[in-house]
Enzyme design. Structure first.
Site, mmCIF file in Angstrom:
data_model
loop_
_atom_site.group_PDB
_atom_site.id
_atom_site.type_symbol
_atom_site.label_atom_id
_atom_site.label_comp_id
_atom_site.label_asym_id
_atom_site.label_seq_id
_atom_site.Cartn_x
_atom_site.Cartn_y
_atom_site.Cartn_z
ATOM 1 C CB SER A 1 61.445 54.090 48.570
ATOM 2 O OG SER A 1 62.572 54.055 47.713
ATOM 3 C CD GLU B 1 50.938 52.853 45.464
ATOM 4 O OE1 GLU B 1 51.505 53.069 44.386
ATOM 5 O OE2 GLU B 1 51.531 52.810 46.553
ATOM 6 C CB SER C 1 40.269 19.479 39.296
ATOM 7 O OG SER C 1 39.463 18.417 39.757
ATOM 8 C CB THR D 1 32.975 68.004 38.731
ATOM 9 O OG1 THR D 1 33.212 69.388 38.438
ATOM 10 C CG2 THR D 1 31.832 67.914 39.729
ATOM 11 C CG HIS D 2 35.316 67.843 34.835
ATOM 12 N ND1 HIS D 2 35.018 67.199 33.657
ATOM 13 C CD2 HIS D 2 34.161 68.443 35.241
ATOM 14 C CE1 HIS D 2 33.747 67.414 33.344
ATOM 15 N NE2 HIS D 2 33.196 68.156 34.294
ATOM 16 C CE LYS E 1 57.820 57.897 47.192
ATOM 17 N NZ LYS E 1 58.209 57.199 45.992
HETATM 18 N N1 ARG Z 1 36.565 17.572 38.754
HETATM 19 C C1 ARG Z 1 35.349 17.689 38.036
HETATM 20 C C2 ARG Z 1 34.947 19.184 37.933
HETATM 21 O O1 ARG Z 1 35.478 19.949 38.641
HETATM 22 C C3 ARG Z 1 34.252 16.941 38.707
HETATM 23 C C4 ARG Z 1 33.166 16.480 37.790
HETATM 24 C C5 ARG Z 1 33.690 15.499 36.829
HETATM 25 N N2 ARG Z 1 32.660 14.876 36.062
HETATM 26 C C6 ARG Z 1 32.957 14.170 34.977
HETATM 27 N N3 ARG Z 1 31.944 13.655 34.358
HETATM 28 N N4 ARG Z 1 34.167 14.022 34.523
HETATM 29 O O2 ARG Z 1 34.130 19.570 37.148
#
Ligand code: ARG
Length: 478
Positions: free
Chosen positions: A291, A304, A37, A169-170, A297
């Site tokens: 544009s 948007e 992660s 309204t509407h 434009k």
């Molecule tokens: N990278 C993990 C998360 O975001 C951290 C916790 C991981 N804990 C584990 N027991 N593998 O959740």
């Protein structure tokens, strides 16, 4: 079509992992990347380091770590924080996440003291703490931008407190309103969003640290010390809940989705109003684009895009609700999936609030055009009915009388205020000269002179109250 590339199965040695002790073979290289992660949780580095420092300090106070350890840990963490901020830190996917990247680097810098930092702690309570610390700041940043936007709305409402436009309204002309009153409706939506942000922040400011993996720890920890050091309002009461629940993330995503829904409604109105067909407001060029093919434009891109971003925040909310619904207690790896949707909602909300806070002061009303539109579509028909009620007719009868007058106007292509007294008298003999006071646009808005009404005098008073309400609501978040 090319077949997908075969993932590499080369593996890193088990000893390279902070948890490698019980493993016979290294992690499959694809699994290593798949389960990591660090590419997205590295944005938690400041919170991770603050949490580690507080944890270490607490361990020293209860006699688990020495002062020498603490000194080394603090110096090492300071160096790592400086390296990361300067873009000099080498992040490693093999080290999985922000927590293990920092811990491993710490041990490289300071030796054994670094290995003692994780005493009485788990990544499970560590990550839960990091996200809450991060969200606290995120709520504060969003609250500040929302407040800037609301202040801008109050100024604009003041400038246009007596500018008359059609109310709809509407999307059909209904009754005249003041532009200031319309802007104050936007203010009300946002003030509730700010209140929801405050609520989210208040509920999430509880500390998970000390829950360790799931059951607590056998070390003589003092959670109050860590809580005070990190500025939490309290500690999470149950260790299983502390490491596993992410309802605070869901709550933020829900608040963000609601606020984006509001910003999207405002955007929709701005898009309509800047069109040649409405021509109610002008947005300065710096908030628009052209544009590549049609030279005439000028497109309202900022509103948007904000309207379009609602898809993200709605999606993120559903992603997190779905992420949590099937999880048994306590921590599961599923939870790692909380971060990307949550961070995306933070970035989206902050960006959209900022864009609006910058753009709103630059909105210019095209007052003649608004007024002209309000004088079409029989917007004072209700006022004529109310006038007849004051002259003694029952409201339903008055409604019918005005209906006939409107039909006459449609047939002869004229507004009620364009009809002569003689014509009007054909519909009811109760109509007299004073009717023209209520048939004007000013007469109509001035008559709605009560709290919450559109009269310019009331708009002025509402702005005063709104600015006081904003001051108290914003204060409670900081
Ligand atoms: N990278 C993990 C998360 O975001 C951290 C916790 C991981 N804990 C584990 N027991 N593998 O959740």
């Amino acid at each position: 079509m090319k077949p997908p590339e075969k993932p590499t199965t080369e593996s890193s040695a088990p000893a390279a992992k902070l948890w490698g002790g019980r493993f016979d073979e290294g992690t499959d290289a694809f699994v290593e990347a798949f389960t990591a992660s660090v590419t997205f949780d590295q944005r938690l580095y400041r919170q991770d380091i603050a949490g580690s420092k507080a944890h270490a300090q607490m361990l020293r106070q209860v006699g688990v770590l020495s002062s020498d350890d603490i000194q080394k840990i603090n110096t090492g963490l300071d160096k790592i924080e400086a390296d990361i901020s300067a873009g000099k830190f080498q992040w490693s996917v093999a080290r999985e996440d922000v927590h293990m990247n920092i811990e491993a680097a710490l041990t490289e810098h300071i030796g054994d003291a670094g290995k003692r930092l994780h005493t009485g702690r788990s990544r499970n309570d560590q990550v839960a703490t990091d996200i809450r610390l991060y969200m606290r700041d995120a709520c504060d940043l969003c609250a500040a931008e929302a407040t800037r936007l609301m202040q801008a709305l109050l100024q604009l409402a003041d400038k246009y407190h007596d500018t008359i436009m059609p109310g709809f309204t509407h999307l059909q002309t209904a009754q005249p309103v003041t532009f200031g009153h319309h802007l104050l409706a936007w203010f009300e939506m946002l003030l509730r969003d700010l209140d929801r942000l405050n609520d989210t922040r208040r509920r999430l400011n509880q500390m998970p640290l000390g829950a360790a993996a799931l059951a607590g720890t056998s070390y003589p920890i003092d959670r109050n010390i860590t809580k005070e050091l990190l500025g939490f309002d309290g500690v999470c009461e149950n260790s299983l809940d502390a490491v596993s629940d992410r309802d605070f993330a869901i709550e933020f995503c829900s608040t963000a989705a609601t606020c984006l829904m509001h910003l999207s409604r405002m955007s929709e109105e701005l898009v309509l109003w800047t069109s040649a067909q409405f021509n109610f407001v002008r947005l300065p060029d710096r908030f628009c684009t052209g544009s590549s093919i049609m030279p005439q434009k000028k497109n309202p891109d900022v509103p948007e895009l904000v309207r379009g971003k609602t898809g993200r925040t709605n999606g993120n909310l559903i992603a997190l609700l779905t992420l949590m619904k099937g999880q048994p207690l306590a921590y599961n790896k599923d939870n790692q999936e909380d971060k990307e949707p949550l961070f995306d909602s933070v970035d989206t909300l902050l960006g959209c609030l900022r864009a609006f806070a910058d753009m709103v002061p630059a909105i210019e009303a095209n007052e003649p055009s608004m007024r002209e539109a309000a004088s079409r579509g029989f917007s004072t028909a209700t006022d004529l009915a109310d006038y007849l009620v004051r002259k003694g007719l029952a409201f339903r009868d008055a409604h019918e009388v005005v209906g006939f007058a409107v039909r006459h106007g449609l047939e002869h292509n004229c507004d009620l205020s364009d009809m002569s007294l003689n014509i009007l008298k054909q519909f009811s003999n109760k109509i007299e000269k004073d009717v023209f006071e209520v048939l004007t646009l000013e007469g109509s808005v001035n008559a709605r002179n009560h709290i919450g009404g559109t009269a310019p005098e009331q708009v002025k008073l509402a702005i005063e109250r709104a600015s006081a309400r904003l001051a108290t609501t914003y204060q409670t978040s900081a």
